[in-house]
Design a protein around this motif. Structure first.
Motif, PDB file in Angstrom:
ATOM      1  N   GLN A 434       0.832  -1.201   0.000  1.00 48.35           N
ATOM      2  CA  GLN A 434       0.000   0.000   0.000  1.00 48.35           C
ATOM      3  C   GLN A 434       0.873   1.260   0.000  1.00 48.35           C
ATOM      4  O   GLN A 434       0.596   2.215  -0.737  1.00 48.35           O
ATOM      5  CB  GLN A 434      -0.922   0.010   1.218  1.00 48.35           C
ATOM      6  N   ASN A 438       0.927   4.182  -2.827  1.00 47.98           N
ATOM      7  CA  ASN A 438       0.608   5.554  -2.427  1.00 47.98           C
ATOM      8  C   ASN A 438       1.719   6.533  -2.798  1.00 47.98           C
ATOM      9  O   ASN A 438       1.463   7.689  -3.137  1.00 47.98           O
ATOM     10  CB  ASN A 438       0.341   5.623  -0.923  1.00 47.98           C
ATOM     11  N   PHE A 567      -7.028   0.489  -3.134  1.00 46.13           N
ATOM     12  CA  PHE A 567      -7.678  -0.482  -2.257  1.00 46.13           C
ATOM     13  C   PHE A 567      -8.174  -1.689  -3.056  1.00 46.13           C
ATOM     14  O   PHE A 567      -7.983  -2.839  -2.644  1.00 46.13           O
ATOM     15  CB  PHE A 567      -8.841   0.181  -1.521  1.00 46.13           C
ATOM     16  N   GLN A 570      -5.355  -3.871  -4.135  1.00 42.92           N
ATOM     17  CA  GLN A 570      -4.875  -4.656  -3.005  1.00 42.92           C
ATOM     18  C   GLN A 570      -5.796  -5.841  -2.737  1.00 42.92           C
ATOM     19  O   GLN A 570      -5.329  -6.941  -2.438  1.00 42.92           O
ATOM     20  CB  GLN A 570      -4.774  -3.748  -1.772  1.00 42.92           C
TER      21      GLN A 570
END
Length: 582
Positions: A434, A438, A567, A570
């Motif tokens: 993550q 990001n 998200f 993931q």
């Protein structure tokens, strides 16, 4: 160090040597020169032999015309295999044979001497320099040249049949015509022309000690045409194998079909389309041999092992054809072979950040196809999802195709051994993944940016399948020009955020690039212009949904959309078992 024999020679000196025995080998391409090249050669030779259109201005002691290098090596049969110079040598032989044909009807001393010299260039001779007109000094074994017998017959007999349409026949007729015109126009000069060609036109024969050395020299010297490819060398091995079985004609037909197919399918940055097919198949054979080293040897080095043993079986050639047909069905989005969900996954992979997926899928297909070339739909679907997730994540966390080799090569071996693809030694930690996403800059010049946007577009089950030839670009939903004018984003970097980007057809993107969101809506949805012409909207469903449901696209939307995309990706990683438990 490789030894080379290099010695500048005139055509006469080179062609009349007793040991001259040229062979155009089976891996060469067919003779390609046409009338244009022959006209250029004729004009150049004429200007050289008769400077300023004056026969007396030629100096036979010093004037030379350089025709270029001839790169050969002596094969195990003692013949000089031509690596570079095939087109020139073939054309010169046709030209000399056309001169000989004309001189055959002349009985004066000059004509007889010229004929004698041409004989020694074209045919092998006995100890009294008498020609054996059944033994040429050049031969052709080009596997894919169905007209080579015409060339050899023309040299032996000087006769060209009216129904022969090959380049050999056409060029021979061309030279016959030019020689007749020359004789009629300059009868007093006629005896000088072929002698000046043979004695003062210079070649640079370079004889290497091996085929590999000759090919390297050719690649260094050649800037005119296409160098011999690895596939040309492989073709020769297949040709010998199928010839030994009495199946050379069938092989040649199949090879030609395969070349045409590969030309339509593959567009590699380096090498030929056929080289690309051999490369994709190589990874399957590497996996079968248990090779998982991340260093891949050169294509020719791989196939030449054990005297090209892989290329001396029916199985390899049939596998290559089967693999090419598989990729043809991928390219054509065949609904007979693939389900809609498979085609959607393949479309996404077509936008992968690197080409490793094509090797991966090739190995999977070869190892898992049934006797009809079919794959189990569910297993293939799961495989495509897993490699998409892994390749995409690896492109962010470990950029560069070389880094991908280690995990992928190991899984290729698992595939051929019937083991599931798991990437168990390369699982991703959730938080680290993550953070990587990001903090990653999804700029337009990074291929992973379009890869992510394609994956995201097709997460919508209602996104229709697009043709592979679709030209898609990266659209800034919140226009860059809008930010430049309004400065309404609190963080200017958000204009280049993944959350502000989507796929859009080029034809629309050009028109919609600088508009406010409210103005873009009609371009997303399509509209009718003032001339009542229908302008089609986008096929990207997310954009049409936005156009219908949103009044604007703001910085908050950018931030929220990026978070949602990361998200969901993931989640996609987790669904495919690529996240570690800790």
């Amino acid at each position: 160090m490789s030894k080379l024999n290099i010695d500048q020679k005139g055509i006469k000196d080179l062609f009349t040597e007793k040991n001259t025995d040229f062979l155009i080998p089976d891996y060469q391409r067919p003779y390609a020169w046409g009338e244009k090249e022959c006209q250029t050669l004729w004009d150049d030779l004429f200007l050289f032999a008769f400077p300023d259109n004056d026969c007396d201005k030629f100096d036979s002691d010093t004037d030379e015309y350089f025709l270029g290098p001839i790169v050969t090596f002596k094969n195990e049969d003692g013949k000089k295999e031509i690596i570079d110079g095939q087109q020139r040598l073939t054309t010169l032989m046709l030209l000399l044979r056309a001169f000989y044909d004309k001189y055959g009807s002349m009985k004066n001393d000059k004509a007889l001497k010229t004929s004698k010299l041409i004989e020694q260039c074209i045919w092998k001779t006995d100890e009294f320099d008498e020609p054996d007109k059944s033994a040429l000094k050049i031969d052709s074994e080009v596997a894919t040249d169905s007209d080579k017998e015409q060339f050899l017959n023309i040299l032996k007999t000087g006769i060209v049949n009216d129904d022969w349409k090959s380049n050999y026949a056409n060029n021979y007729r061309f030279f016959q015509q030019k020689i007749s015109e020359f004789l009629n126009t300059y009868p007093d000069w006629f005896s000088f022309f072929p002698m000046r060609i043979m004695k003062n036109c210079i070649l640079l024969p370079i004889e290497a000690e091996s085929q590999d050395t000759a090919l390297r020299i050719f690649s260094t010297l050649n800037d005119r045409g296409k160098p011999l490819s690895d596939a040309d060398i492989f073709k020769a091995q297949f040709y010998k194998y199928y010839s030994s079985k009495g199946e050379k004609d069938s092989f040649i037909a199949k090879w030609k079909d395969l070349e045409v197919l590969c030309d339509s399918l593959f567009h590699p940055i380096s090498g030929t389309p056929m080289d690309e097919l051999f490369t994709r198949y190589m990874y399957y054979e590497r996996a079968k041999q248990g090779i998982k080293t991340s260093t891949t040897e050169a294509l020719r080095k791989f196939y030449e092992r054990n005297s090209y043993a892989l290329l001396k079986t029916d199985e390899t050639f049939e596998n290559l054809i089967d693999l090419a047909n598989f990729w043809n069905d991928v390219q054509n989005q065949s609904v007979e072979r693939f389900s809609d969900r498979i085609l959607r996954r393949l479309f996404v992979l077509n936008y992968a950040p690197n080409g490793m997926w094509t090797y991966f899928v090739s190995v999977y297909y070869m190892a898992n196809r049934d006797q009809n070339g079919a794959l189990d739909d569910e297993s293939f679907y799961q495989f495509l999802n897993k490699i998409t997730a892994f390749i995409w994540a690896y492109a962010v966390t470990n950029p560069g195709v070389n880094a991908l080799r280690t995990p992928v090569f190991a899984e290729m071996i698992n595939i051929v051994n019937g083991q599931p693809v798991a990437f168990s030694d390369f699982l991703f930690h959730t938080q680290q993944l993550q953070n990587a996403f990001n903090n990653f800059t999804f700029s337009n010049n990074r291929t992973i940016t379009k890869s992510m946007l394609t994956w995201w577009a097709f997460q919508d089950p209602e996104q229709e399948l697009l043709p592979l030839e679709s030209v898609l670009e990266i659209e800034h939903i919140y226009a860059r020009n809008r930010q430049e004018k309004e400065h309404s984003l609190t963080d200017a970097r958000n204009v280049e955020s993944l959350g502000n980007k989507a796929l859009l057809e080029k034809r629309i993107n050009i028109r919609a690039a600088d508009y406010r969101f409210a103005d873009k809506v009609k371009y997303y949805l399509g509209f009718e212009n003032s001339r009542k012409q229908k302008k089609e909207g986008t096929k990207i469903k997310e954009l049409t949904d936005l156009a219908i449901n949103a009044k604007d696209f703001t910085e908050t939307d950018i931030v929220q959309r990026k978070a949602k995309m990361i998200f969901k990706f993931q989640e996609f990683m987790g669904e495919n078992g690529l996240l570690s438990a800790d």
